[in-house]
Write a protein that holds these residues in place. Sequence first.
Motif, PDB file in Angstrom:
ATOM      1  N   LEU A 113       0.796  -1.430  -0.025  1.00 14.73           N
ATOM      2  CA  LEU A 113       0.133   0.055  -0.134  1.00 14.73           C
ATOM      3  C   LEU A 113       0.743   1.309   0.010  1.00 14.73           C
ATOM      4  CD1 LEU A 113      -2.696  -0.876   2.754  1.00 14.73           C
ATOM      5  CD2 LEU A 113      -3.000  -0.587   0.291  1.00 14.73           C
ATOM      6  N   VAL A 114       1.858   1.215   0.804  1.00  8.07           N
ATOM      7  CA  VAL A 114       2.789   2.442   0.976  1.00  8.07           C
ATOM      8  C   VAL A 114       3.810   2.444  -0.040  1.00  8.07           C
ATOM      9  CG1 VAL A 114       4.107   3.876   2.562  1.00  8.07           C
ATOM     10  CG2 VAL A 114       2.177   2.484   3.329  1.00  8.07           C
ATOM     11  N   ALA A 116       0.966  10.666   3.684  1.00  7.71           N
ATOM     12  CA  ALA A 116       1.865   9.718   4.372  1.00  7.71           C
ATOM     13  C   ALA A 116       1.268   8.914   5.618  1.00  7.71           C
ATOM     14  CB  ALA A 116       2.913  10.488   5.187  1.00  7.71           C
ATOM     15  N   HIS A 117       0.375   9.709   6.182  1.00  2.14           N
ATOM     16  CA  HIS A 117      -0.366   9.178   7.659  1.00  2.14           C
ATOM     17  C   HIS A 117      -1.471   8.262   7.048  1.00  2.14           C
ATOM     18  CE1 HIS A 117       2.141  10.962  10.519  1.00  2.14           C
ATOM     19  NE2 HIS A 117       2.124  12.147  10.026  1.00  2.14           N
ATOM     20  N   PHE A 118      -2.161   8.787   5.997  1.00  2.00           N
ATOM     21  CA  PHE A 118      -3.310   7.830   5.735  1.00  2.00           C
ATOM     22  C   PHE A 118      -2.869   6.551   5.330  1.00  2.00           C
ATOM     23  CE2 PHE A 118      -6.211   6.560   2.541  1.00  2.00           C
ATOM     24  CZ  PHE A 118      -7.610   6.516   3.016  1.00  2.00           C
ATOM     25  N   GLU A 119      -1.914   6.425   4.442  1.00  2.00           N
ATOM     26  CA  GLU A 119      -0.968   5.154   3.772  1.00  2.00           C
ATOM     27  C   GLU A 119      -0.414   4.448   4.858  1.00  2.00           C
ATOM     28  OE1 GLU A 119       1.693   6.115   0.628  1.00  2.00           O
ATOM     29  OE2 GLU A 119       0.194   6.830  -0.436  1.00  2.00           O
ATOM     30  N   LEU A 120       0.155   4.951   5.760  1.00  2.00           N
ATOM     31  CA  LEU A 120       0.573   4.346   7.026  1.00  2.00           C
ATOM     32  C   LEU A 120      -0.416   3.780   7.973  1.00  2.00           C
ATOM     33  CD1 LEU A 120       3.452   6.494   8.159  1.00  2.00           C
ATOM     34  CD2 LEU A 120       3.799   4.194   7.092  1.00  2.00           C
ATOM     35  N   HIS A 153      -2.309   6.755  12.951  1.00  2.00           N
ATOM     36  CA  HIS A 153      -1.954   7.391  11.827  1.00  2.00           C
ATOM     37  C   HIS A 153      -3.344   7.923  11.156  1.00  2.00           C
ATOM     38  CE1 HIS A 153       2.420   6.888  11.572  1.00  2.00           C
ATOM     39  NE2 HIS A 153       2.209   5.870  12.404  1.00  2.00           N
ATOM     40  N   LEU A 154      -4.478   7.223  10.919  1.00  2.00           N
ATOM     41  CA  LEU A 154      -5.566   7.740  10.409  1.00  2.00           C
ATOM     42  C   LEU A 154      -5.926   9.145  11.028  1.00  2.00           C
ATOM     43  CD1 LEU A 154      -7.512   4.525   9.791  1.00  2.00           C
ATOM     44  CD2 LEU A 154      -6.249   6.122   8.062  1.00  2.00           C
TER      45      LEU A 154
END
Length: 181
Positions: free
Chosen positions: A19-20, A102-106, A127-128
């Motif tokens: 995903l990331v 970045a935080h969405f992907e993590l 992270h979300l």
Amino acid sequence: MTARDGESAFGNHFQDGYLVSPGPGSSPSFQQYVAAARSGALEDLLSFDSTDDDADCLDELAYKLLSVAVDFGHTEAEDLIDDLLFGSSLAYDDDRFAQGNAHFELGLAYLVGTDGLPADLDKGRAHLEKSHACQWPRHVQQGEVLLDEARAILSAPQLAVFDEVYRPQVNPSRDGLPPRN
């Protein structure tokens, strides 16, 4: 991870098991960088070779990896994140688009347990929440579609966490009730 018009943001990436990360064939692999972040080998995270063309992408990648390092107790990474936010292309991320992405992907990677990250609902939620605080994906064209595509890859427990942060939109009918099927 924004998709070009008409493409799915997550479908192809998730089917390939990432995903990331930039995907298979990247060298060193994203999973190797994640292993370095988890172990606290921070100097390895800041030794990217780059050209001016890809510096912005590498700054976001460094931000992601340093965030992972912080997740695993390496508090010195927090200072490096501050330096990165001040002295890199991220200093111009006024709308916090790159940080939110970045935080969405993590968050998704932690929920699913992919890209070298363990499945961890609490870290995924954290992270979300950071992504949501950046108002991401509000800044993305068709952001609701992106959220729906993310929901489609999640199991029921993962989805429950995701929906705590990104509440599904209800399309009210003219009388204020959800539309009937």
